[in-house]
Design a protein around this motif. Structure first.
Motif, short mmCIF file in Angstrom:
data_model
loop_
_atom_site.label_atom_id
_atom_site.label_comp_id
_atom_site.label_asym_id
_atom_site.label_seq_id
_atom_site.Cartn_x
_atom_site.Cartn_y
_atom_site.Cartn_z
N TRP A 104 39.64 43.45 41.89
CA TRP A 104 39.50 42.55 43.34
C TRP A 104 38.36 42.85 43.84
O TRP A 104 38.36 43.82 44.67
N GLN A 105 37.34 41.95 43.91
CA GLN A 105 36.15 42.06 44.56
C GLN A 105 35.74 41.01 45.18
O GLN A 105 35.29 39.64 44.74
N ASN A 106 35.90 41.14 46.60
CA ASN A 106 35.40 39.79 47.64
C ASN A 106 36.47 38.64 47.21
O ASN A 106 37.85 38.99 47.08
N ASP A 107 35.96 37.66 46.69
CA ASP A 107 36.76 36.57 46.27
C ASP A 107 36.86 36.45 44.87
O ASP A 107 37.48 35.49 44.19
N HIS A 108 36.49 37.39 44.18
CA HIS A 108 36.44 37.53 42.79
C HIS A 108 37.56 38.22 42.22
O HIS A 108 37.87 39.36 42.58
N ASP A 155 41.96 42.52 51.97
CA ASP A 155 42.58 42.24 53.26
C ASP A 155 44.00 43.31 53.42
O ASP A 155 45.02 43.31 53.98
N TYR A 214 37.11 36.01 34.77
CA TYR A 214 37.08 35.60 36.11
C TYR A 214 38.22 34.58 36.40
O TYR A 214 38.32 33.76 35.82
N ASP A 219 41.15 32.34 37.77
CA ASP A 219 41.12 31.14 38.78
C ASP A 219 42.43 30.97 39.37
O ASP A 219 43.31 30.57 38.85
N LYS A 220 42.76 31.26 40.80
CA LYS A 220 44.09 31.35 41.34
C LYS A 220 44.70 29.83 41.31
O LYS A 220 45.81 29.59 41.12
N SER A 265 43.54 43.51 47.38
CA SER A 265 42.88 42.57 47.70
C SER A 265 42.26 43.29 49.06
O SER A 265 42.49 44.15 49.51
N GLU A 282 28.12 37.86 41.04
CA GLU A 282 27.86 36.50 41.24
C GLU A 282 27.07 35.99 39.79
O GLU A 282 27.47 34.85 39.20
#
Length: 604
Positions: free
Chosen positions: A287-291, A245, A303, A305-306, A243, A46
């Protein structure tokens, strides 16, 4: 304790063209880690300005991975050694050390219960090992490859499976424990750089230099499909990451893109374009959590950005090579640290936030040896490319103000419109960014120089331990005053900010301070270093001097009391202290060849 480490501004990953870089995350999703030289760098995902550096390896570290429990990290070096160390304590206590391979460790993977460890890389006929982490006992054999293994991963669900990827263009599939060879996978036609199981264990994927990604069943190892048809990328693929999931993965390629894949359909959802230069090749990803993170050949950490594939959310910049010099400048109500490295890179750090920026455009082409900030708020730098360069601190681009020297400059010092450059066999005075005086017929070899605040006097130290004083008359230098003597070859010189004192550092481990108003009489000799000191810097209030050198120590001296000092041992554990600068009278900045900048708070 009279000193406290306030910030660690960490190095970037050390990159090599054509070589994938493993960047991995912790199981709690808070940190990510990578390697540079003999260091393992742990950064908060973060806030990547929060960093910790592990420095206990003797040889360059290639890879580091968290245990799924989060309590330990296993790191492997270029000689085949693996160290397993604690993450919960600041000291990072070593738990075990093994030598599973005789050559470079390329990748490491843990079983989900944090009990077994697979290590792959290079060696004499043996390219992999799998063992219990607390005893070193073997739990199988990973055979079947004829060349070194680049990547390994273990299925994080039972029944356990191991997949390996090698330079022999094949992947291996193993069942266990104890792990035994099951079969060879031959879909790729070039080196396979990476293999990774999905978090749910349903699939694993391989990625290779042929630009292809193949998806396999996680339990049986059967081919499911190729992602992106015949080619996933137009260049070699160096890394993949799933990811959380298990429905998607990202891939990093030498074609300067990162792609986001939908595993179910086998098609690319998003393509992140990272630039057009060679340094924009993508050699690692996570790919770590949402990052979503990727690593460029330059070492920059992106970092992604989708929602905006052409522009990263942020880019972490810094140094990948050894830092040789340092200075501080205050502007816009903030303090900025400037550092120069052996590859010619100059980085600006926000001293409070650790945010980084690198000058764009054409800069130095070789090692930056010395730097300072002049009264015009320009960064003055000299380099082994035989130039002195002036760059505005307020901008983000190198300026065209470059002065070519006749020989290699060793140090620069600035006062007002004047700049003193000490070169091999030559002293050069510059005024308003132009050469106005040079002394070629010297009977000594100049090593370092310093201009007195106000620009009235220039001091030049030589290889014989003598300090030559010159008065500045307009655009020329004239010898003046006594010939001062130090104890040995001069390594650093500096006038105090108030101009009252001149400090000289020599290779006989002595700091000598002269009183300017008293015809440069010796105020004191300061002893304390155990090896050659190489850098000094005065505090802004002219009351303290910081020195650092080959003993990896920094000593902060009280000018008025030779016996009063603050000794800071092992400031940079692996390399000598190469640069010092003060932000204020109680905040000192240090740097070293470990590519790291550290900020310290001092209490007198």
């Amino acid at each position: 304790m009279p000193y406290d480490l306030k910030h660690v501004f960490a190095s970037l990953p050390q990159m090599e063209r054509g070589q994938s870089k493993v960047i991995s995350g912790d199981p709690k999703g808070n940190n990510f880690l990578y390697t540079n030289g003999k260091c393992v760098i742990i950064r908060n995902i973060e806030n990547p300005q929060i960093a910790d550096v592990y420095t206990e390896h003797v040889h360059p570290v290639q890879v580091a991975k968290y245990a799924p429990s989060g309590f330990y990290i296993a790191s492997g070096d270029s000689t085949g050694k693996v160290r397993i160390w604690d993450t919960t304590q600041k000291e990072h206590i070593l738990k075990f050390e093994y030598q599973p391979l005789s050559g470079k460790v390329m990748d490491i993977s843990w079983t989900e219960d944090s009990k077994r460890l697979a290590v792959v890389g290079d060696g004499r006929e043996k390219f992999a090992s799998v063992f219990l982490w607390d005893t070193g006992s073997s739990v199988g054999e990973l055979t079947g490859h004829s060349k070194h293994i680049n990547s390994v991963d273990i299925r994080q669900k039972r029944p356990y499976r191991i997949a390996t990827a090698s330079d022999d263009t094949t992947a291996g599939f193993f069942e266990g424990p104890p792990f035994k060879f099951k079969f060879t996978i031959r879909e790729h036609n070039q080196f396979i750089n990476c293999v990774r199981f999905s978090p749910d264990g349903t699939h694993f994927a391989t990625a290779g230099a042929d630009g292809q990604i193949f998806l396999y069943d996680g339990t049986k190892g059967e081919l499911v499909r190729a992602l992106g048809g015949e080619k996933a990328h137009s260049g070699g693929i160096y890394s993949i990451s799933w990811s959380p999931d298990s429905s998607q993965l990202i891939s990093a390629s030498g074609d300067r893109t990162v792609k986001l894949w939908d595993v179910g359909s086998g098609s690319a959802v998003t393509t992140f374009s990272m630039g057009s230069g060679v340094n924009d090749q993508q050699l690692g990803c996570l790919w770590q959590n949402d990052h979503l993170l990727s690593v460029s050949l330059s070492g920059n950490i992106n970092y992604l950005d989708k929602n905006q594939p052409t522009k990263p959310l942020r880019v972490i910049k810094g140094h990948t090579k050894s830092i040789h010099c340092l200075t501080v400048h205050k502007g816009d109500g903030r303090s900025y640290i400037y550092s120069g490295s052996s590859d010619g890179n100059i980085t600006r750090w926000d001293s409070d936030l650790g945010l980084t920026e690198c000058f764009s455009g054409k800069g130095h082409t070789n090692q930056v040896s010395s730097m300072c900030v002049n009264e015009s708020e320009e960064l003055v730098t000299c380099s082994m490319d035989d130039t002195v360069r002036f760059t505005a601190t307020g901008g983000q681009e190198y300026s065209g103000d470059v002065v070519k020297m006749d020989s290699q400059p060793k140090s620069v010092s600035a006062s007002g419109a004047l700049t003193l450059a000490v070169c091999i066999g030559q002293i050069v005075l510059l005024k308003d960014k132009r050469k106005v005086f040079s002394s070629d017929s010297l009977d000594f070899e100049p090593e370092v120089g310093a201009l007195q605040p106000g620009g009235a006097v220039a001091a030049v130290g030589d290889a014989e331990g003598k300090i030559h004083l010159y008065s500045v008359h307009g655009s020329s230098l004239a010898p003046e005053g006594p010939l001062l003597e130090a104890r040995g070859k001069l390594t650093a010189l500096g006038f105090s900010p108030d101009g009252a004192f001149l400090a000289a550092l020599d290779d006989q481990k002595v700091l000598t301070v002269f009183t300017v108003a008293d015809n440069y009489s010796v105020k004191g000799h300061f002893y304390g270093h155990h090896a050659k000191p190489v850098t000094l810097c005065w505090s802004p209030d002219s009351e303290h001097i910081a020195t650092g050198g080959m003993d990896m120590n920094v000593i902060v001296w009280d000018v008025n009391d030779e016996d009063k000092r603050i000794k800071m041992p092992d400031c940079h554990r692996l390399h000598h202290v190469s640069g010092l600068a003060w932000i204020d009278a109680h905040t000192l900045v240090t740097t070293s060849h470990d590519s790291t900048v550290k900020q310290w708070t001092l209490t007198y």
